[in-house]
Design an enzyme around this catalytic site. Structure first.
Site, mmCIF file in Angstrom:
data_model
loop_
_atom_site.group_PDB
_atom_site.id
_atom_site.type_symbol
_atom_site.label_atom_id
_atom_site.label_comp_id
_atom_site.label_asym_id
_atom_site.label_seq_id
_atom_site.Cartn_x
_atom_site.Cartn_y
_atom_site.Cartn_z
ATOM 1 N N GLY B 325 32.033 -29.054 4.386
ATOM 2 C CA GLY B 325 31.373 -28.580 5.596
ATOM 3 C C GLY B 325 29.872 -28.584 5.410
ATOM 4 N N SER B 326 29.211 -27.603 5.979
ATOM 5 C CA SER B 326 27.744 -27.596 5.995
ATOM 6 C C SER B 326 27.135 -27.382 4.622
ATOM 7 C CB SER B 326 27.247 -26.524 6.952
ATOM 8 O OG SER B 326 27.764 -26.791 8.235
ATOM 9 N N THR B 327 27.942 -26.966 3.628
ATOM 10 C CA THR B 327 27.349 -26.819 2.292
ATOM 11 C C THR B 327 26.932 -28.171 1.748
ATOM 12 O OG1 THR B 327 29.458 -27.014 1.113
ATOM 13 C CG2 THR B 327 28.823 -24.816 1.811
ATOM 14 N N PHE B 328 27.324 -29.230 2.448
ATOM 15 C CA PHE B 328 26.958 -30.586 2.065
ATOM 16 C C PHE B 328 25.505 -30.891 2.437
ATOM 17 C CE2 PHE B 328 28.012 -35.308 2.353
ATOM 18 C CZ PHE B 328 28.455 -35.425 1.047
#
Lengths: 361, 629
Positions: B325-328
């Site tokens: 998810g957005s931790t990417f």
């Protein structure tokens, strides 16, 4: 008074024979004390009975025995028939006859009854021995042997067969026939193979290659040869045989007691035992040679060679040169019946020796 | 005539007596020759065989090494107990024997079942336990009746025990009875002799990875045995050398805070010390009680564990692969800086969507974030910024850059069976699918990958390693659980020296841009609520991994079944200026990253950095101490 009684008591006893027997019994006691101390008391009881019987028989003159020959033989054969019909089965073989108050093994009786009967027969026909007589004697021999083979009991049938054969041999069976029989037996061996029971064939195969089934059928023979071999020249010492004490030797108080003895007393001990048997047999053959009548000569000769057969077959099987058959080491293996039979034989020898001068008198 | 006849007969008889005598002597000579052969010539051979018969080498199993945490708290130990064992080959009728034993020793149905299972799996000559942990009374009762039960024995055995039960079970793993597969490994290692008396083997976790260290060296007893194999006396003894002890990098108290923080939720957490790669906590919940496996697990227990929809046997930290998810996004931004595709201050107007060839990629904020620079794109987690960026970078550049951070490849942690995850690329797709039309990479797929969705799938430990590497300014370590191995004999310690795996080709100024933005996340962005009032400066990034494709529909949490809800993800490190701990938290079906995962990270940091326990929670031993007072 006491001295008089004593000399009367020992009168029928043959000194050398008794001495050799005594030494054998001593070895038996020493070995049993190591192999199975718990059985010593019973062994002493067996010895007491067997020696008493020996002493009684030693007093019976051979002529009396002659009268008994035919009846004992007939009773023996009838009992064997009865065993075949009504006998108890134990360990897969029909050997015992339960008479209600006692269980008897009639085949054991035949070991003495057989030479007695044949010796009696040859005595009767003494002056007219022809092929016919040898033939009839052979039939008299084969009848009980066949019954014992059927039980099945290979060990006893070999002993009974050889006891009868010895009488016929000493009675002068022509060499031509002996050699002919030998050749016939050799050529019949492949057929006899098929007549054997599976377990009997297995024993012969095991002898040829015991390592094939080291934990099963080969176990007895492997462990006993290890015991003998590891004994070395001087032996491991009394009570020190690891094979014996740790129970690797099966049947170590009965048929395989020789392995115990051999492990603990080594080659020296074996030599002593062989010499002792040789002396006993030599004394027996001497008694036969000096016996008064044909009956006693034949009987003495046959009984002596039975002792030899016992000793040779037993030591041969325990050391792995003969197949395993149930033959005890004479005077040493534990077992009341065999001991009584053997001492009965000694008693007869003593009686024959005491009465050797009969004709001259 | 008759006289001469008789005379002749007598002579013949005497000849035959002589012949018989000769025959006897020949036969006895033959026997004597045989005895000489056996007792003189072959004596040495038979002597050896008799000794082999008599002496048996009995292996003495060594004590298995202990596993302790970094502060010395015991996590796996041994205790001695009596077991009632049956050697099936020595028993005529197994059922009768067991029934007979059951008359005076409690043997429950589950004991019988377990025994049956062991019987099916065992080698032929094994003695197998029908009951373990006998009481002294039961031992006495059996000994009084022993003669009735040939082939049944009481043995004192060492048992493995995990004193805290299910706690940290995925780290420790468990041992179980040796099976065919283990024998294969033992043979491969060439340690058959050392395992002759051993009947347990590490199956999973540290117990398996460090099996050879923990096992120790078997001792041997030279025993005199009888033909029945019973030992008569001991002749000589070589003492066994106990297995080596493992001291972990793991902090049991931190692990406890982390496990408790999950509550009833499923998920995983990996906390790493960035400067060494040492794992401080590794959680996978739900977990299981490894003690169940030690004596041989019952079929019912095994079925319960395996068939549970919660999958307690799966180590989610190593084997769960989730879209990041957005931790990417921080890594995407770093890639853009490194490859010169963006400057930090470069602005992008976000209308709330990205139109790519007629397909609308939506932002999660209606109407968009307005003018967005790199800082804002991370702090507010702006999708449109990364849709455009992904398209500009291209999938090959993305895949190449992310590989530096270890995403999509095994970390090499000291536990077996780690998953690889998926770092998507055209090459990967070609290998993954068989049909030609499936193998083709579509440009639209790059856009999804850019915000951490699509084919992206990484294990929590990979996410933790990546954030630890970023926190450590690009110096990467192999995550590991064991700090040092202590040789029990020499007390010598072998440290697992943390060697940097590699230093990533990054510029410090670029790293600082990203780090600054991550601090912003926890200060004023998606992580701000979770870290409100923290006494230290932390850096983090929230993420939400889609489980269920909404196909353009509106995501409504309460309308979806629990197992279809999004996974909540949070990566973080603290303190921001000199990171001591980096963490990746994943809460399955937890919804937005900020809601479920970030508060767990906060509790872990609070405890690790300040020693502060979350309200209402006290570690078991301290609670026990208070109760004592």
């Amino acid at each position: 008074m006491i001295r008089e009684l004593w000399s009367k008591f020992v009168a029928p006893i043959d000194g050398p024979l008794m001495a050799f027997l005594g030494l054998l019994i001593l070895l038996a006691l020493i070995t049993m004390a190591s192999a199975s101390p718990a059985r010593l008391t019973t062994l002493l009881a067996h010895l007491a009975i067997a020696l008493t019987i020996m002493r009684i028989v030693a007093q019976i003159p051979p002529q009396r025995l002659m009268y008994l020959a035919l009846p004992i033989y007939v009773v023996g054969v009838l009992l064997l028939v009865a065993v075949a019909l009504f006998g108890d089965i134990s360990k897969g073989a029909r050997r015992w006859l339960d008479l209600g108050f006692i269980r008897i093994q009639p085949s054991e009786l035949m070991k003495i009854a057989m030479p007695l009967m044949l010796a009696w027969y040859f005595q009767k026909r003494e002056s007219m021995l022809r092929l016919r007589e040898y033939f009839i004697a052979t039939l008299l021999l084969l009848l009980p042997v066949a019954l014992i083979v059927r039980q099945p009991d290979l060990g006893t049938s070999i002993l009974v067969l050889s006891s009868g054969f010895f009488v016929i041999f000493f009675a002068g069976l022509p060499w031509k026939i002996i050699l002919g029989l030998g050749a016939a037996a050799a050529s019949a061996a492949p057929f006899a193979w098929h007549l054997l029971h599976d377990y009997q064939r297995q024993r012969i195969l095991t002898l040829l290659d015991p390592e094939k089934d080291p934990l099963g059928k080969g176990f007895h023979i492997i462990q006993s040869t290890i015991a003998i071999g590891s004994g070395g020249i001087l032996g491991k010492g009394w009570g020190q045989g690891t094979q014996a004490q740790l129970e690797f030797i099966p049947e170590r108080h009965t048929d395989f007691i020789f392995a115990v003895y051999s492990e603990e007393f080594g080659l020296i001990g074996n030599l002593a035992l062989l010499v002792l048997y040789a002396l006993l047999i030599g004394r027996g053959l001497l008694i036969a040679a000096n016996a008064a009548t044909l009956f006693s000569r034949l009987l003495a000769g046959a009984i002596t060679l039975i002792f030899f057969t016992y000793a040779f077959v037993n030591m041969g099987m325990v050391s792995g040169i003969l197949p395993v058959v149930g033959v005890p080491l004479p005077f040493v293996s534990y077992g009341g019946t065999a001991l009584v039979t053997l001492c009965l034989g000694i008693g007869i020898l003593m009686s024959i020796h005491k009465n050797r001068m009969l004709v001259q008198k | 005539m008759e006289f001469s006849n008789a005379q002749e007969g007598l002579e013949q008889f005497n000849r035959r007596i002589a012949i018989a005598g000769g025959f006897v002597l020949i036969c006895f000579t033959l026997l004597f020759a045989r005895f000489v052969w056996l007792q003189v010539i072959q004596h040495d051979y038979y002597q050896t065989r008799a000794e082999e018969n008599r002496i048996s080498l009995i292996p003495v199993t060594p004590n298995r090494g202990l596993i302790v945490d970094r502060n010395g708290e015991v996590m796996a130990r041994n205790y001695s107990a009596y077991t009632l064992e049956i050697t099936p080959t020595q028993v005529v009728n197994l059922e009768d024997t067991i029934d007979g034993l059951a008359e005076f020793i409690t043997i429950e149905a589950k004991d019988r079942k377990r025994f049956k299972k062991l019987l099916e799996e065992s080698k032929r000559f094994d003695s197998l336990p029908i009951r373990t942990r006998l009481t002294d009374e039961e031992v006495a009762k059996f000994i009084a009746r022993r003669f009735r039960f040939p082939g049944v024995e009481i043995k004192a055995r060492l048992f493995r025990q995990y004193p805290r039960g299910a706690f940290a079970s995925h780290v420790l793993g468990y041992i179980g009875r040796i099976t065919e597969r283990d024998i294969g490994q033992i043979e491969e290692e060439g340690v058959e002799t050392n395992y002759r008396g051993t009947d347990h083997f590490g199956k999973t976790g540290l117990e398996r990875h460090y099996e050879m260290e923990l096992h120790g060296t078997s001792g041997f007893e030279q025993v005199e045995v009888d033909a029945g194999g019973r030992a008569i006396r001991t002749l000589a003894r070589t003492a066994p050398v106990p297995g080596n002890n493992l001291t972990l990098t793991l902090d049991v108290k931190l692990q406890e805070v982390a496990e408790k923080a999950f509550g009833e939720r499923k998920g995983a957490l990996v906390a790493i010390e960035p400067a060494t790669g040492g794992i401080l906590a590794m959680v996978s919940v739900p977990n299981y009680d490894p003690n169940l496996f030690v004596d041989g697990i019952t079929t019912t227990d095994w079925r319960d564990l395996n068939d549970s929809p919660e999958k307690p046997m799966v180590n989610r930290a190593l084997n769960g692969a989730y879209p990041p998810g957005s931790t990417f996004k921080p890594y995407m931004a770093l890639a853009a800086l490194t490859l010169g595709k963006r400057r930090p201050e470069q602005l992008l107007a976000d209308p709330g969507f990205f139109n790519f060839g007629g397909h609308m990629f939506m932002d999660d904020k209606k109407g968009g974030h307005g003018m967005v620079d790199m800082y804002k794109s991370i702090v507010q987690s702006c999708n449109t910024y990364y849709y455009v960026l992904a398209n500009d970078l291209g999938i090959d550049n993305i895949a190449k850059f992310m590989a530096h951070f270890g995403l999509g490849s095994r970390t090499g942690v000291d536990i077996e069976g780690e998953s690889e995850g998926v770092l998507p690329s055209p090459a990967w797709k070609k290998q993954r699918f068989k049909k030609a039309e499936q193998q083709k990479w579509y440009a639209g797929e790059t856009i999804s990958v850019g915000i951490g969705q699509g084919y992206n799938a990484y294990t929590p430990i990979q996410l933790a390693q990546a954030i630890a590497t970023l926190a450590n300014d690009g110096v990467m370590y192999r995550p590991h659980l064991v700090n040092h191995i202590t040789d029990t004999k020499s007390a010598q310690k072998t440290y697992i020296e943390p060697q940097p795996l590699r230093t990533l080709p990054l510029k410090q100024e670029h790293i600082d841009v990203i780090k600054n933005a991550l601090v912003g996340v926890n200060k004023e962005g998606t992580g701000a609520r979770a870290f409100a009032g923290a006494e230290y400066v932390s850096a983090g990034k929230t993420g939400t991994a889609q489980v269920f494709s909404l196909k353009g529909g509106q995501y409504r949490k309460d309308a979806l079944k629990q197992e279809l809800r999004d996974h909540s993800i949070f990566i973080a490190y603290a303190p921001a200026e000199q990171p001591k701990i980096a963490v990746a938290v994943l809460v399955e079906n937890g919804g937005f990253g900020a809601q479920a995962a970030a508060p767990i990270a906060r509790q872990v940091f609070d405890y690790y950095l300040l020693g502060k326990l979350p309200p209402g929670a006290a570690p078991a031993d301290e609670a026990a101490k208070e109760a004592d007072e």
